[in-house]
Design an enzyme around this catalytic site. Structure first.
Site, short mmCIF file in Angstrom:
data_model
loop_
_atom_site.label_atom_id
_atom_site.label_comp_id
_atom_site.label_asym_id
_atom_site.label_seq_id
_atom_site.Cartn_x
_atom_site.Cartn_y
_atom_site.Cartn_z
CD GLN A 130 -2.59 1.22 2.66
OE1 GLN A 130 -3.57 0.51 2.71
NE2 GLN A 130 -2.24 1.97 3.69
N GLY A 131 0.61 2.16 -0.88
CA GLY A 131 1.40 3.39 -0.94
C GLY A 131 0.53 4.61 -0.65
CB SER A 133 2.18 7.37 4.87
OG SER A 133 1.10 7.06 5.70
CD GLU A 248 -8.54 -1.88 10.50
OE1 GLU A 248 -9.01 -3.00 10.34
OE2 GLU A 248 -7.41 -1.67 10.97
CB SER A 372 -2.61 9.01 14.86
OG SER A 372 -3.41 10.17 14.81
#
Lengths: 389, 345, 389, 345
Positions: A130-131, A133, A248, A372
């Site tokens: 997965q790209g 961040s 998710e 976060s």
């Protein structure tokens, strides 16, 4: 209230159990086994084992058989997650692909994409990275600057991604790329599926505070990708990303519980070995974190129920993430409490603590990646509680 | 009323920090961390420490020391914590303290000048007793003399009389060893139970001060980073949730600074609440160091979790020191004894 | 390091001790005595006693003798605060006047104001109230809407203030009033000193969750105040207010510690009476809060040192407030833990818990008034740590 | 897998909440709170409760009850907590449970229909045993029959056989009494140690559910207030520090809701982890109720601290119930027994 699974689901469970018990060598269940291997060897072993599992029919549990899945129920998926943890099955080498990319492809991919992506992913013929961040775009994903410029049928991509799981083992990467020149924030982004085996792509491991390298960096230097290898519409990548992240959902929470509970039991065992299991203050601390783990299990049953009922979970995923990541981090802080004056030693009384330390260090990352805790609290406050932005 | 550092004490502090900043910065620390097989005892740093009198701080002037007090010693400890500096300073100071408090005149004459000058390296075994195996001795492998429990008292064991086995630890800013001691060592004749308690109190204060230094530095670096780092078009440090977390840490770290300072003075001056002050200082310092270093990772975002970033030096050192000479739970148990089991006058 | 007081200060301490021991009846030191009186009776008793104390020379410790003070040192003030608590002296009836108004008058008042205000305040001839908060202006003081309109030499004041300590017993009130029509936020406010004994002023008690009424509301309905009864310049009241609030410096922290430590000891005594003092978890909890109280004591010594050294404490007052208010609130939460299943009972085994419950309830207010903990954290983060607004 | 309330259960919930909202709102609660000398047992509320079958929930149909389970009972308990409703519902239900579980057929026939219909009020003495003084019995002064410990078992004591002395308590949403009992009462013949434990588990679940109801309502009211309340030109609820505190509470309260629901089911179904589930539910519910009601005061600003505001009803009720049948520390001690002293299979 009915906390049982259907007969078909329980039948699936026993089939799976038999397969797992026949196919997981004893030594794999020994604490520290996987940590004792070097990274490449561990990866190869897991990759091959997982392929065999797929060939035996235990992969893509909920996906249609026509794309290589098993066509099972959400309950079977939960059972699958739980049983694989229970049997000490190795972690998947394709976590981002299986959790995020596959359901997104199933939801909005073209027929060709479904056929090309799902089956090979299940058989680990293609490992997906997965790209998302970038160094300047962490919590603020939309600040990404990786650029894709149209050149005939291709995009030519330049930029850098970080926090890419399995970067050095990856075959392809689903990447957020700014494909509209001059665009900013959420607009003009596309989700491109880029082949990592080309000169324009360079993947490097990123060493973490634990010394391990689960993550890596990926550099694009005139990397090429056909424009048709875009998931969702070109320029509409933000929407694709939001859909993707919505998967998710903590539907694997029961498995998470199973894993964390086993870790709790390991920590209790260490406490016992050190004679700290009778200390009432330590017991209270352990019980506090066990309380949160039990809540995680119940929350997972709630989520599974909602999924089975076809209800929209909305932004509840943020709650799921907060509960598991904070509880998991707490659990490993308690481990340090248990060790007391020996907190940093590699071993005590012959107990090798390094695999446990690795978990403890890893626990510091889980409240940062994947949104976060601060981002999750924002979402919960604004989208669930309706507090003003 | 003067509850603060004097100008002289501030100058001492500035000297230690200045040296570390210029001559043994975090890149030098990294060198030690990334060489786990090394002895973790850089010669240049020890030489400078000796020249500047860091190991001599508590040694009486008659034995060629500086004859200063625990307040000055905690100034050094705090600065070393802030710099996550490696080396056997604390063990050397504590070995000298044991000899000063309980040694015979001959022992004092033999050891104190050498420890003060850095010619000899000392260590204190926190657990076990001689004869036997003494685990987790800081810099035990490079020590010329180790102070150990022996019977009810204390004894000196010289390097020739023990064999050291390095113990792996993920805090790369120090080295630990397990010492196998055959004999009972050379008794320190004055080591009564009170003296043993006093030595432990002094050790505890110095560990607390190191933790306070760690905590303050972790917080300052996080504040500096979050003032600059941009996300969502604004500095991360402008988000109120982060502000409030850092503000609470600032209050906590400041309280721990007070507590370490007071405990040092209370022990030196023999104040009636010295035992309580030491336990308070260690409990508070341990807690804030763990909190501040965890926050350092969290509020740096992903970068704080990497090996390349310095956050883990602080985090790991805090983890190790928080447990030394009784973790926070143990200190609170002590505080309870001192304030619950004793009916106040 | 020198934690002693000077000889002159210690001499002052013994003089004060003698006076206090001769002038505080034994029954006043009995727990629950003050709570057993009705509000008016308690007020009258304290008012008269405090006047006698002033006449004996134990008031305005740090202020010049020419205005009725004692001309003492900061150390004497600290000793005074500590000894009065230690001797179970009743709480002052003029807290806002003594803590805030008096030092502000000494700093920026006219000579006439100094003469008129300080002496009568010390002798309790004038009880001062503070009129800052309004129903719509709590943490956001500058949102105040109480208006003063110039009419000849007077202002005519209309509006409402809340959270006014001693409202029903007050003689005068220092009040933030918007005196510039059309002004907003921090501008156009004046600090007016309004006589409460006039038809245009109505003070009512405000009942709190504990059932007590330490606070009140003050209504201004065409109340009149001469324009010269303004502290600081007309229109410059925000600056006056900020100066005034800066005198909350925790210089009385040693006294606060003395009081809180006594409360801790009371709570320990209750734990002992209930047989919970040997419970290790409870002991750990008590020790945790005692740690914070000890830190408060040390912080008070730090503040006193800074004051004696003539150093500017800057925005450190916010830290002082956070430390004492949060520790005090924690202390009383621990009290509820000690009581366990009997948490709300008026008495257990003949121990009258009501005075303690009153403290516990009061503890909920201290993180709200005088700048809430949220406001103090903002100040600490922005003004002390320099984080961006 | 179906871990949720059924439609029927949701309707029951809506009925209780609907009644309270329309006929016994916070103004009615205030009437009870402000009349501390009254019996705290409003006739209109009890009549409606009886008509709607609240006390009958767990009584078997053969004894004129609804024959439902603890899941439904915790639905009612939660709704009553959300409404901070006064009255002897819980005691009546638990007295009936004791008789259902351990009573003779004659005792069941004599009491269950009367308790189910609300004609008789029941109570459960949480501490002490007969003969003797039983402290802090909820609504002991209005009870027709009280279930008490007697020897190793349980017994019924009728109103004629005890004298009740009201005990003052600052939670005005309930009334407590100390009961003086001369005799041993009328034994419940089936009351084995297991039955006593089961009764305690059921009582604990209902208290946990009440706390969960309090916590959710306290949070919802605070969120609603902070969405509107303006300070500094913006809603208070737009400040991130407050948002994050409320978000954390939302997660905590949701977990407590799960835990109370599961514990009710686990006890009814006799699941192997029922004991753990009950302790988890009570510990979590007690903690979040204390946190949410304290936050309710803090995040309402000054107004939440006034008598006129409703925050203190929630806060005080939470304080009382958090301690019942073992506070969170006691529950954690139990959790430790169940998960540390037993080596997992």
């Amino acid at each position: 209230m009915d906390l049982t699974y259907t007969e078909a689901e329980e039948e699936f469970r026993s089939e799976l159990r038999s397969w797992l018990s026949a196919n997981i060598p004893d030594e794999w269940t020994r604490p520290g086994f996987w940590e004792s291997l070097d990274d490449d060897e561990s990866f190869r072993l897991r990759r091959d084992w997982e392929r065999d599992k797929a060939l035996a029919g235990f992969a893509g549990i909920q996906w249609p058989t026509e794309y290589g899945g098993r066509g099972g129920t959400p309950g079977m998926k939960a059972i699958y997650d739980e049983e694989t943890v229970r049997a000490h099955a190795p972690r998947t080498v394709n976590p981002l692909g299986l959790t995020f990319l596959a359901p997104t492809v199933m939801a909005i991919g073209t027929e060709a994409q479904k056929k090309e992506i799902i089956g090979p992913m299940l058989r680990n013929e293609v490992i997906w990275c997965q790209g998302f961040s970038e160094p300047g775009a962490g919590s603020d994903l939309a600040a990404l600057t990786t650029k894709g410029v149209r050149d005939g049928d291709d995009f030519v991509v330049n930029g850098q991604k970080v926090w890419t799981t399995n970067a050095v083992h990856g075959d392809k990467i689903f990447t957020m790329v700014r494909t509209e020149p001059g665009s900013s924030k959420h607009r003009g982004i596309s989700m491109l599926l880029i082949d990592m085996h080309q000169p324009g792509v360079d993947a490097r491991p990123l060493k973490q505070m634990s010394g391990a390298s689960e993550f890596g960096e990926v550099f694009f230097d005139d990397a090429r990708v056909p424009a048709r290898d875009c998931l969702g519409e070109i320029g509409d990548g933000w929407r694709t990303a939001m859909l993707l992240l919505s998967f998710e959902r903590g539907a694997s929470g029961i498995a998470q519980y199973t894993e964390f509970r086993r870790q709790y039991d390991q920590i209790v065992e260490v406490a016992r070995a050190l004679g700290r299991d009778k200390d009432p203050v330590m017991r209270g601390t352990l019980a506090r974190v066990l309380t949160e783990l039990e809540c995680l299990r119940l929350h997972a049953m709630h989520v599974l129920t909602q999924v089975e009922q076809g209800r929209d979970l909305g932004f509840e995923a943020s709650m799921t993430k907060l509960q598991w990541s904070e509880a998991f981090q707490d659990l490993w802080e308690v481990f340090d409490d248990v060790l007391g004056e020996d907190a940093t030693l590699d071993s005590i009384d012959g107990i090798d603590l390094r695999p446990l330390h690795a978990q403890a260090m890893w626990s510091r990352s889980v409240t940062i990646w994947g949104g976060s805790s601060q981002v999750q609290r924002n979402i919960t406050a604004e989208r669930v509680l309706g507090l003003p932005r | 009323m003067f509850f603060a550092l004097t100008d002289d004490q501030r100058e001492f502090d500035a000297a230690v920090r200045g040296y570390l900043a210029e001559r043994f910065d975090l890149e030098a620390v990294r060198g030690v961390v990334e060489d786990p097989a090394g002895d973790g005892h850089p010669a240049s740093l020890w030489k400078a420490a000796a020249e500047q009198g860091w190991p001599a701080v508590l040694v009486p002037e008659e034995h060629e020391g500086l004859g200063l007090g625990l307040v000055e010693a905690q100034v050094i400890a705090r600065a070393l914590g802030a710099g996550v500096a490696p080396g056997p300073w604390r063990g050397t100071v504590l070995a000298a303290e044991a000899i000063r408090l309980a040694g015979s005149p001959e022992q004092q004459a033999a050891w104190l000048p050498r420890l003060a000058s850095g010619e000899a390296v000392g260590a204190l075994a926190p657990r076990g007793s001689a004869p036997g195996t003494l685990p987790a001795v800081e810099y035990g492998a490079v020590a010329d003399v180790v102070v150990v429990r022996s019977g009810e008292g204390l004894a000196l064991v010289e390097a020739s009389a023990f064999s050291a086995t390095p113990q792996g630890s993920y805090d790369g800013t120090a080295r630990l060893a397990s010492l196998a001691v055959d004999g009972t060592g050379e008794a320190l004749p004055g080591a009564t139970a009170e003296i043993v308690a006093e030595l432990t109190a002094r050790a505890t204060v110095l560990v607390a001060a190191d933790l306070v230094g760690i905590a303050r530095e972790a917080l300052s670096r996080t504040v500096a980073y979050d003032r600059d780092r941009q996300q969502f078009g604004v500095p991360v440090g402008s988000f109120q949730a982060i502000k409030h977390a850092l503000a609470d840490l600032h209050v906590g770290v400041t309280m721990a600074e007070h507590a370490a300072l007071y405990a040092a003075h209370a022990v030196d001056a023999g104040l009636p609440d010295a035992a309580l002050a030491v336990a308070v200082a260690k409990a508070k310092a341990g807690d804030v160091a763990l909190d501040a270093t965890a926050a350092m990772i969290q509020y740096h975002g992903g970068i704080g979790y990497t090996w390349e970033h310095e956050a883990h030096f602080f985090y790991k050192r805090a983890k190790r020191l928080a447990g030394q000479f009784g973790d926070s739970d143990a200190q609170r148990a002590r505080i309870a004894e001192l304030t619950i089991d004793t009916v106040p006058a």
